[in-house]
Structure formats: C-alpha cells, structure tokens
Write an enzyme that holds these catalytic residues in place. Structure first.
Site, short mmCIF file in Angstrom:
data_model
loop_
_atom_site.label_atom_id
_atom_site.label_comp_id
_atom_site.label_asym_id
_atom_site.label_seq_id
_atom_site.Cartn_x
_atom_site.Cartn_y
_atom_site.Cartn_z
N CYS A 232 5.03 24.33 31.09
CA CYS A 232 5.49 25.17 29.98
C CYS A 232 5.84 26.61 30.34
O CYS A 232 6.88 27.10 29.90
CB CYS A 232 4.54 25.11 28.77
N ARG B 257 -3.31 18.39 38.87
CA ARG B 257 -4.54 18.76 38.18
C ARG B 257 -5.71 18.24 38.97
O ARG B 257 -5.68 17.11 39.47
CB ARG B 257 -4.57 18.20 36.77
N LYS C 225 -1.81 18.57 17.46
CA LYS C 225 -0.87 17.63 18.06
C LYS C 225 -0.89 16.29 17.36
O LYS C 225 -1.85 15.93 16.68
CB LYS C 225 -1.19 17.45 19.54
N ASP D 296 8.39 15.91 30.35
CA ASP D 296 8.00 17.06 29.55
C ASP D 296 9.21 17.66 28.86
O ASP D 296 10.33 17.58 29.35
CB ASP D 296 7.40 18.09 30.50
N GLN E 36 5.31 14.57 34.51
CA GLN E 36 5.38 14.50 33.05
C GLN E 36 6.83 14.41 32.61
O GLN E 36 7.69 15.07 33.18
CB GLN E 36 4.80 15.77 32.44
N HIS F 173 10.06 21.31 26.19
CA HIS F 173 9.60 22.40 25.34
C HIS F 173 10.73 22.82 24.44
O HIS F 173 11.84 23.07 24.90
CB HIS F 173 9.08 23.55 26.20
N HIS G 84 5.55 21.47 22.46
CA HIS G 84 5.43 20.77 23.73
C HIS G 84 5.45 19.29 23.39
O HIS G 84 4.78 18.90 22.45
CB HIS G 84 4.09 21.01 24.42
#
Length: 616
Positions: free
Chosen positions: A313, A342, A444, A362, A360, A364, A490
């Site tokens: 992000c 991670r 979320k 991902d 991911q 945004h 996100h």
RNA sequence: GCCGACGUAGCUCAACGGUAGAGCAGCUGAUUCGUAAUCAGCAGGUUGCCGGUUCAAUCCCGGCCGUCGGCUCCA
C-alpha cells in the site's frame, strides 16, 4: 418422576440421551416437568451428538486418570466431529499410551457406568478436587454460588453438562492424536498435552469421517504439488519460500493473465513497485507500530534502514501522490501482483497456505467520499466474478469491525463500517459480523470460499482505510478548488497467488479444468509407426495454443494412458494405424471415458468449447 | 515461537552400535504393443547439518536446519 422414567414410559428410553425442557438441554436424571412438555434429544440430533462427544471426553479423562493418576485434568469440550481433553502431565502421551487409553475407555463404556450430577456450593466444590489446581482456578473464576459436578465411575469433573445418562450411551469414537496446547489458549501459560478424538452416533458416520480424512489427505496440495511437479519448498532456500516449477508456473501464468486482463477491463491501472523501501515508510504507515513482529528485520544500506516490504500500500499511495489529483480523476485504481514478505513463526508455516513470501493480487483505490458506496458495491460484483471463474460459487461473507488496537477516529470507523454494510445489503449478500476482527486501519469484508469438500478458505478481502490517506496525506482538489482527503480501499481477490493456487489444487484434487491444466492434451502413438502423424497432431494443437505433449517413449499404450491419467491431463489422444489412416484421433478423457474417433478439427472445436468452462 | 513426532537413493518406504536394502522413477538393451504398469541388465546414498560419547555412530546424547500434527499468531 424423572425424565428417564418418562422416556421409558413413552418408549424413548433407547434413543433419548437428554431432553429439551423449556428450551434448555437437561439430563434425563432431572425431574420431568408437570405439563409433560418434553423434546427428546437423541445422538442423531446436532445437540445430541454434541452431548455424546462431550461425554466421551469425560470417559477419556476417566480412563486417563485411571492409567495416569498423576495427570492433572483441565478442560475437555466437544468440538466439530469429536472432542478433546487437555491434561497437565510430566511427559506427553505416546501413541502407545493412546491405544491403552482407548482400551480403558472401551472398558468404561462396556461397564455402562451412570453419569451422575450433583449441585454443590462453590466452597464445597473446592474440596472435591484435591490436587487439581486447574479445577481450582476454574472454580475461582465462576461467579455463580453453586456449580454442578458430574461423576462417571471414579472420575469427578466440574461441568455444566448435560451428559448422557450412562457411559454405555457413548457412541463410536477413536482417539486421533496428541498435541500441545496452552492452558487457556494463552502462550504465556504452561503447555498442556491435548488428546483429540472423534466421536459419532454410528460406526457408519465414523467410517464416513475417516474416509473424508483420507480424501483430504489425497487432495493435500503438498502431496499433489510433488506428484504433479507443481512446486516445492527447499531446505537450502528457506522455509515458507516457494519454488514454482514449470507446471505450477503455467497455472500461475494463466491466473495472472486472466487477472491482468480483467483488471485492465475493470478500470484499474497496473503498476509495479520495488521489494524493499526505507523503513521510515512503514513508520509513517503505522505498520511498524502494529505489526513489527511480523516483519523481517531491516537491512542497513549506507547508514539508512531499509525494509523488505510486508505490504504494497505505501508504494501505491506514493504513486498516487506523485502529482496533484483532481476530483475528476477519481476513482484512481492501482493494481499490482505485488510480492510481499512477512515473518511468520516457523511452527505456523504450511505448504502454500501459510508462507513467508507471497504475491498478493493487490489493489488500492483512491476515492472521493461520495464514491465509497458505489465502489464497494461494484467491487463485490468483481470479486464474485473472479471467484466464480475459478470454480468457486459457494462462499461465506464476513464483516469485520473495529479491533481493540486501532488507528483513526471512532467516527470514521463507524462511517466505513456503515458503507460496507450498505453495499452488502444492497447486493443482497447474507453475511456475518465478526466483531473486533478488522484490520488496525479499517473495517473489512472477507469472503471465505468453499471448496469441493465444503471447507472454507479465506481469500478475498475488501478493506476501507481512512487512516493511511491521513498519515500520508493523500488528497485531491475538489470542485471547490480546495484540498480534500481521499478515502482508500485495499482489496485482494485471490488474496495470495500461492495460497489461492494451493486451494485450487485441493479444490480440483489436482485435476485442473482445461483452461488451467498445465498440460491439456497428451498425444499417444500406439507404435512408433505413427510418430510422424503424431508429431503433426501435436504441432496442430500447439499452433492453436493448446498445451500439448506427444509421448514417443517405447512403451505400450496402457502404460502411456496410465501415466497420462496419473498426471491428470484432461485428454489423451490415442493414435494408432486406424486413426492415422482416417486422419483422426481417438480422445480419452482423464476420467476414463472414451470418445469416438474424430478429426483434429472436431477435437479442436470441442477443446475450445471446454476451455471456456471452469469445471471440466 | 511453544509441545510432540519425524528426517535413510529423485519418490514411497525397510534395516542396523561394526560405514545400508526393496519397489517405482532413471540409464542400457530387447520388445512395436489398442485404452491404468512388457521383460532383462545397470547404476543410484558423506543415512538433513554441526558437535559430543564410543575402539567403532546412520543408530546413543546435545545443538541447529527442515517437515508433519496441534497451540499461539495470521495487516
């Protein structure tokens, strides 16, 4: 008159193990109500089997105390498919111990000992558990003045009940395994030894459950990943780091291509960002405060600390901030297949499902406040569309609200939760609220997909974030010429490609539909007389974009078919003298179904049709 | 990270305080075969890594790495 006697008089004594009186589950030893309003509970009922499982836990604890008098008892509830009981013992139970315990349990069941209930004052209860410090601790935490105790044979336990009337009513059970478990689930506490068992109302159900466990084992993506040569993890590279082999990479590439195409079509801009960035970036984002323990250590470069990225992000925010944004530009949607790292504790790693480096899918989104509702709504559509393409059309939806540790203001949280709720309701999606399960920066929506075996997997997530736009000062110029704060969403649809791939492998048991299959067609010559023609067939199919392999090895047809089947290739085309003479192929589906010989054009037509489907 | 089990050939597994064996896979040869395994031969291992005990360790002990089953955790 007791319920037991009433049950007898009504001919229910054989099946009833408990009763429901005024809505409450009670033991059959309790008095029957005056008005006789009783619903009998049998092991076939969901409530009933739960009671049976709980009672089985007591029987197990009774057996353990007989065999291991020094074992301290703690708690033992029923769980899905069975039960467990946690003990504090000097040395954990061995598999041989389990066998002995199981035998002792069978003895107790054969003896058909009554389960008796008594209600005593808390003080008196304390005296009843000499040498059982855990029971004492539990008692101290019970606010009630009186507690109920249950006895079966010599074994007494503090328990709310209800239980089956006697140990003979305990059903079919099997002790499964032992495991370490913290007292009260807190990692600061002493580690206890847990014994898991499963229990069912009938042998048939137990067998069905064991068969299901077998099936789950067969579908295990780690096993199939090896068998089908899809991926590996390697000691020399490191735990939780995935090597995608060529066959797995084919599937991943298809997943990615599909993802990129659909995102471009849905109005996303595709971006790329680096794998490391200055540590400070995550100080600003707040990740350092909230998730430092899940980040890899920082890397010092010329006196500056850099950090392997745990999220994408901040990068996308910086791209957004690289120039002034007008209200007309919004929504801005940045999507990236971003690989993040991670630090997951070693004991939690699991194949592709829990790893330390993953990609991911991902994105945004930067929005004006007035765009929030609409954007979430269309995002839900998009998400379900993508999931469906991969064969998932059953899912559970969860709305996670503000956790204890959070950033931002309660007002913004309420706003965001409201927006998510509204979108779900407008979409008509049934959902459950997960209180306190939100991310630190916002609430979320999580979508947990269900696979072929009905197991749930958390993949998609849609998270509202008022916090990061504030921390990074992500703004746009409004109609009024002044600066306004953007809202961020996100979201990830597949979640992580590694994890989603693992779920896909298990969902399809390695037999991918045509569009995903690493190899779609095997062409099998019966003898080497057909080699030239088979080479022709292979190149024809490849020219049409189908992943095709010819098996020219000096083996019999049966051997090649077996191998093709084991590799779970959707089609094997058998080509012998007959087919060659007719310029045909004889397709055989991976399930064993034989199709009549057909021309290559006919087969291509069929294949094209199936490549559109997700389930073949 | 914590508790426990485990780590032997590419894979699945066997054996043992005196430096290991099978099946499959691989290679070579024969076989040209019609819908789930053709036959024969050959080759294949510093028994996860490091240290200790011992005349001798793959085996016993300790540490590390990794895997598995759980627990805790999972932005």
């Amino acid at each position: 008159m007791t319920l037991q006697e009433l049950a007898k008089s009504r001919g229910k004594a054989k099946v009833a193990i408990a009763a429901r009186v005024d809505g409450a589950l009670v033991d059959l030893s309790r008095p029957a109500p005056e008005n006789g309003e009783v619903a009998w509970v049998t092991p076939a009922d969901p409530d009933g089997i739960e009671i049976v499982r709980h009672s089985t836990a007591h029987v197990m604890a009774a057996a353990v105390k007989e065999l291991f008098p020094d074992a301290r008892i703690t708690i033992g509830p029923s769980i899905e498919n069975g039960f467990y009981y946690d003990f504090d013992v000097e040395s954990p139970f061995t598999p041989e111990d389990l066998a002995r315990i199981e035998e002792k349990m069978a003895e107790i069941v054969r003896a058909d000992l009554p389960f008796t209930r008594e209600v005593v004052g808390k003080e008196e209860a304390r005296g009843r558990f000499p040498g059982e410090p855990y029971k004492e601790e539990l008692l101290a935490d019970i606010p009630d003045e009186t507690v109920s105790l249950y006895r079966v044979g010599n074994f007494l336990d503090l328990c709310r009940g209800p239980h089956v009337p006697s140990s003979g009513k305990v059903g079919v059970f099997k002790l499964m395994n032992t495991a370490g478990a913290y007292w009260r689930g807190d990692s600061k506490n002493r580690m206890l030894t847990r014994i898991y068992g499963c229990a069912f109302a009938s042998k048939k159900e137990l067998d069905a459950h064991l068969a299901l466990l077998e099936e789950i084992k067969k579908r295990d993506h780690r096993r199939l990943g090896k068998e089908l040569d899809l991926f590996s993890v390697n000691d020399d590279i490191g735990a939780g780091l995935i090597l995608w082999h060529p066959k797995g990479s084919v599937v991943r590439r298809i997943m990615e291509d599909f993802w990129r195409n659909e995102h471009a079509r849905a109005g996303y801009d595709l971006v790329f960002s680096p794998h490391i960035a200055k540590l400070d970036l995550w100080r600003v984002s707040g990740h350092l405060d909230y998730y430092r323990q899940s980040m890899f250590g920082s890397i010092e470069v010329e006196g500056q600390d850099y950090q392997l990225k745990p999220m994408n992000c901040p990068f996308h925010i910086q791209i957004y901030k690289s120039k002034l944004r007008s209200y007309r530009d919004l929504p801005v949607r940045y999507a990236e297949l971003g690989t993040v790292y991670r630090y997951e504790p070693s004991g939690t790693l699991h194949g592709l499902l829990r790893v330390r480096g993953f990609t991911q899918d991902d994105a945004h989104l930067f929005l004006r406040p007035d765009q929030l509702d609409e954007e979430i709504f269309s995002l839900l559509d998009f998400t379900l569309f993508v999931l469906q393409r991969f064969g998932f059309d059953r899912y559970d939806v969860f709305l996670s609200t503000r956790p204890e540790k959070y950033a931002g203001t309660p007002e913004n949280w309420a706003k965001a939760e409201e927006a998510l709720k509204k979108a779900l309701e407008r979409k008509g999606l049934p959902y459950e609220v997960d209180p306190g399960e939100g991310v630190f920066y916002g609430p979320k929506i999580d979508i947990k997909i269900k696979d072929m075996l009905g197991r749930s997997w958390q993949c998609s997530t849609i998270q509202v974030d008022f916090n990061n736009p504030e921390r990074f000062d992500a703004v746009f110029t409004g109609e009024d010429g002044t600066s306004h704060r953007a809202i961020m969403i996100h979201r990830a649809l597949m979640g992580s490609l590694e994890r989603f791939f693992g779920v896909l492998v298990e969902h399809y048991a390695g037999a991918f539909p045509v569009w995903l299959a690493p190899v779609q067609v095997d062409v099998l010559p019966v003898t080497d007389r057909q080699s030239d023609y088979v080479r022709d067939v292979v190149s024809r199919l490849r020219a049409e974009g189908f992943r095709t392999e010819g098996d020219f090895r000096n083996e019999k047809l049966g051997y090649k078919i077996r191998e093709s089947q084991l590799r779970k290739v959707p089609y094997a085309l058998v080509v012998g003298d007959r087919e060659e003479a007719q310029r045909q192929v004889a397709p055989r589906k991976r399930g064993g179904e034989q199709l009549p010989p057909m021309s290559i054009e006919e087969f291509l037509e069929k294949l094209r049709g199936e490549a559109e489907q997700t389930t073949h």
